[in-house]
Design a protein around this motif. Sequence first.
Motif, PDB file in Angstrom:
ATOM      1  N   HIS A   6       9.115   0.925 -19.285  1.00  0.00           N
ATOM      2  CA  HIS A   6       9.526   2.292 -18.972  1.00  0.00           C
ATOM      3  C   HIS A   6       9.973   2.419 -17.522  1.00  0.00           C
ATOM      4  O   HIS A   6       9.680   1.571 -16.694  1.00  0.00           O
ATOM      5  CB  HIS A   6       8.427   3.323 -19.283  1.00  0.00           C
ATOM      6  CG  HIS A   6       7.174   3.213 -18.460  1.00  0.00           C
ATOM      7  ND1 HIS A   6       6.065   2.501 -18.854  1.00  0.00           N
ATOM      8  CD2 HIS A   6       6.831   3.764 -17.255  1.00  0.00           C
ATOM      9  CE1 HIS A   6       5.109   2.606 -17.932  1.00  0.00           C
ATOM     10  NE2 HIS A   6       5.545   3.370 -16.945  1.00  0.00           N
ATOM     11  N   GLU A  38      -5.052   8.733 -12.379  1.00  0.00           N
ATOM     12  CA  GLU A  38      -3.836   8.599 -11.571  1.00  0.00           C
ATOM     13  C   GLU A  38      -3.393   9.945 -10.998  1.00  0.00           C
ATOM     14  O   GLU A  38      -2.429  10.013 -10.234  1.00  0.00           O
ATOM     15  CB  GLU A  38      -2.696   8.020 -12.419  1.00  0.00           C
ATOM     16  CG  GLU A  38      -2.949   6.621 -12.942  1.00  0.00           C
ATOM     17  CD  GLU A  38      -3.043   5.599 -11.819  1.00  0.00           C
ATOM     18  OE1 GLU A  38      -2.239   5.665 -10.880  1.00  0.00           O
ATOM     19  OE2 GLU A  38      -3.936   4.746 -11.891  1.00  0.00           O
ATOM     20  N   GLU A  53       9.332   7.827 -18.479  1.00  0.00           N
ATOM     21  CA  GLU A  53       8.063   8.525 -18.229  1.00  0.00           C
ATOM     22  C   GLU A  53       8.286   9.530 -17.100  1.00  0.00           C
ATOM     23  O   GLU A  53       8.608   9.134 -15.981  1.00  0.00           O
ATOM     24  CB  GLU A  53       6.994   7.502 -17.809  1.00  0.00           C
ATOM     25  CG  GLU A  53       5.677   8.109 -17.374  1.00  0.00           C
ATOM     26  CD  GLU A  53       4.665   7.066 -16.868  1.00  0.00           C
ATOM     27  OE1 GLU A  53       5.052   6.174 -16.080  1.00  0.00           O
ATOM     28  OE2 GLU A  53       3.484   7.164 -17.249  1.00  0.00           O
ATOM     29  N   LYS A  66       2.302  12.646  -3.135  1.00  0.00           N
ATOM     30  CA  LYS A  66       2.633  12.009  -1.847  1.00  0.00           C
ATOM     31  C   LYS A  66       4.079  11.547  -1.824  1.00  0.00           C
ATOM     32  O   LYS A  66       4.776  11.684  -0.816  1.00  0.00           O
ATOM     33  CB  LYS A  66       1.718  10.802  -1.623  1.00  0.00           C
ATOM     34  CG  LYS A  66       0.291  11.145  -1.264  1.00  0.00           C
ATOM     35  CD  LYS A  66      -0.359   9.861  -0.828  1.00  0.00           C
ATOM     36  CE  LYS A  66      -1.839   9.975  -0.644  1.00  0.00           C
ATOM     37  NZ  LYS A  66      -2.446   8.642  -0.484  1.00  0.00           N
ATOM     38  N   LYS A  70       6.918  12.859   0.787  1.00  0.00           N
ATOM     39  CA  LYS A  70       7.554  11.926   1.728  1.00  0.00           C
ATOM     40  C   LYS A  70       9.030  11.760   1.457  1.00  0.00           C
ATOM     41  O   LYS A  70       9.825  11.577   2.364  1.00  0.00           O
ATOM     42  CB  LYS A  70       6.894  10.555   1.601  1.00  0.00           C
ATOM     43  CG  LYS A  70       6.049  10.182   2.798  1.00  0.00           C
ATOM     44  CD  LYS A  70       5.659   8.729   2.768  1.00  0.00           C
ATOM     45  CE  LYS A  70       4.651   8.467   3.876  1.00  0.00           C
ATOM     46  NZ  LYS A  70       3.995   7.196   3.739  1.00  0.00           N
ATOM     47  N   ARG A  71       9.376  11.753   0.163  1.00  0.00           N
ATOM     48  CA  ARG A  71      10.761  11.450  -0.211  1.00  0.00           C
ATOM     49  C   ARG A  71      11.332  12.643  -0.953  1.00  0.00           C
ATOM     50  O   ARG A  71      11.674  13.635  -0.348  1.00  0.00           O
ATOM     51  CB  ARG A  71      10.792  10.189  -1.074  1.00  0.00           C
ATOM     52  CG  ARG A  71      10.253   8.974  -0.301  1.00  0.00           C
ATOM     53  CD  ARG A  71      10.080   7.776  -1.200  1.00  0.00           C
ATOM     54  NE  ARG A  71       9.764   6.587  -0.439  1.00  0.00           N
ATOM     55  CZ  ARG A  71      10.224   5.388  -0.713  1.00  0.00           C
ATOM     56  NH1 ARG A  71      11.041   5.200  -1.731  1.00  0.00           N
ATOM     57  NH2 ARG A  71       9.879   4.345   0.017  1.00  0.00           N
ATOM     58  N   HIS A  76      10.465   6.634  -9.513  1.00  0.00           N
ATOM     59  CA  HIS A  76       9.231   6.313  -8.796  1.00  0.00           C
ATOM     60  C   HIS A  76       8.782   4.872  -9.023  1.00  0.00           C
ATOM     61  O   HIS A  76       8.311   4.208  -8.110  1.00  0.00           O
ATOM     62  CB  HIS A  76       8.133   7.296  -9.240  1.00  0.00           C
ATOM     63  CG  HIS A  76       6.800   7.051  -8.626  1.00  0.00           C
ATOM     64  ND1 HIS A  76       5.784   6.379  -9.282  1.00  0.00           N
ATOM     65  CD2 HIS A  76       6.301   7.378  -7.405  1.00  0.00           C
ATOM     66  CE1 HIS A  76       4.726   6.306  -8.494  1.00  0.00           C
ATOM     67  NE2 HIS A  76       5.013   6.910  -7.350  1.00  0.00           N
ATOM     68  N   HIS A  77       8.891   4.381 -10.255  1.00  0.00           N
ATOM     69  CA  HIS A  77       8.509   2.987 -10.512  1.00  0.00           C
ATOM     70  C   HIS A  77       9.232   2.416 -11.716  1.00  0.00           C
ATOM     71  O   HIS A  77       9.774   3.148 -12.539  1.00  0.00           O
ATOM     72  CB  HIS A  77       6.990   2.850 -10.679  1.00  0.00           C
ATOM     73  CG  HIS A  77       6.392   3.594 -11.835  1.00  0.00           C
ATOM     74  ND1 HIS A  77       5.904   4.882 -11.741  1.00  0.00           N
ATOM     75  CD2 HIS A  77       6.205   3.240 -13.140  1.00  0.00           C
ATOM     76  CE1 HIS A  77       5.433   5.267 -12.915  1.00  0.00           C
ATOM     77  NE2 HIS A  77       5.608   4.297 -13.794  1.00  0.00           N
ATOM     78  N   GLY A 107      -3.634   3.026 -18.575  1.00  0.00           N
ATOM     79  CA  GLY A 107      -2.461   3.841 -18.281  1.00  0.00           C
ATOM     80  C   GLY A 107      -2.234   4.838 -19.396  1.00  0.00           C
ATOM     81  O   GLY A 107      -3.123   5.100 -20.208  1.00  0.00           O
ATOM     82  N   ALA A 108      -1.026   5.368 -19.450  1.00  0.00           N
ATOM     83  CA  ALA A 108      -0.667   6.309 -20.510  1.00  0.00           C
ATOM     84  C   ALA A 108      -0.144   5.533 -21.720  1.00  0.00           C
ATOM     85  O   ALA A 108       0.200   4.354 -21.613  1.00  0.00           O
ATOM     86  CB  ALA A 108       0.410   7.262 -19.990  1.00  0.00           C
ATOM     87  N   GLY A 123      10.653  -2.657  -1.720  1.00  0.00           N
ATOM     88  CA  GLY A 123      10.656  -1.190  -1.767  1.00  0.00           C
ATOM     89  C   GLY A 123      10.640  -0.585  -3.156  1.00  0.00           C
ATOM     90  O   GLY A 123      10.819   0.624  -3.303  1.00  0.00           O
ATOM     91  N   GLU A 127       5.272  -1.787 -11.955  1.00  0.00           N
ATOM     92  CA  GLU A 127       4.088  -1.669 -12.818  1.00  0.00           C
ATOM     93  C   GLU A 127       4.183  -2.758 -13.889  1.00  0.00           C
ATOM     94  O   GLU A 127       5.269  -3.016 -14.408  1.00  0.00           O
ATOM     95  CB  GLU A 127       4.087  -0.272 -13.475  1.00  0.00           C
ATOM     96  CG  GLU A 127       2.983  -0.041 -14.492  1.00  0.00           C
ATOM     97  CD  GLU A 127       3.076   1.345 -15.170  1.00  0.00           C
ATOM     98  OE1 GLU A 127       3.677   2.287 -14.613  1.00  0.00           O
ATOM     99  OE2 GLU A 127       2.548   1.464 -16.289  1.00  0.00           O
TER     100      GLU A 127
END
Length: 134
Positions: A6, A38, A53, A66, A70-71, A76-77, A107-108, A123, A127
């Motif tokens: 995902h 999480e 997701e 966060k 910040k961004r 995100h991942h 996890g989910a 950067g 996961e």
Amino acid sequence: MRKIEHLGIAVKDLKKSNELFSRLFGKEAYKEERVEDEGVLTSFFQVGDVKIELLEATAPDSPIAKFIDKRAEGVHHVAFAVDDIYAEMDRLKKAGFEILNDVPKKGADHKLVVFLHPRSTNGVLVELCQDDVK
Ligand SMILES: C[C@@H](C(=O)O)C(=O)SCCNC(=O)CCNC(=O)[C@H](O)C(C)(C)COP(=O)(O)OP(=O)(O)OC[C@H]1O[C@@H](n2cnc3c(N)ncnc32)[C@H](O)[C@@H]1OP(=O)(O)O
Ligand SMILES: [Co+2]
């Protein structure tokens, strides 16, 4: 690593983003699930054999809160499916990657997951997830 399992997308308002992504994909999310550890409320869309997701923060110290502070909202991942998460953790540790969890966590969507620190992966928050057979 078998395939992308995902893509995680950080959103501010899950309800609004569910509507947006439903319009984009032409179908509804197939589930919503809260993952308390999480600090996230998630929803999942199936797109071909990859899932999207969406993640909304449920607490101010959630990684998603966060990240958005910040961004901004956005990707995100990237999560990769693995058959043997312990073997992959071992392999990646030996290859010099920084794994954020000593043991996989729940996890989910029936997965066991671990994360690699983005500073060890150009950067990109990575996961790993394996089917949780219990
Ligand atoms: C439900 C489950 C599932 O699919 O089953 C999920 O996905 S849960 C998804 C939510 N859970 C997680 O993300 C858990 C793993 N994540 C974490 O442990 C954390 O978010 C870290 C990745 C360690 C970042 O933590 P934190 O922001 O507190 O650290 P920090 O402020 O020191 O930031 C370190 C640097 O990482 C960057 N950074 C933070 N989040 C990032 C992300 N998602 N992708 C790329 N870079 C990221 C920050 O901008 C900063 O960059 P600079 O140094 O350049 O300023
Ligand atoms: Co994820």
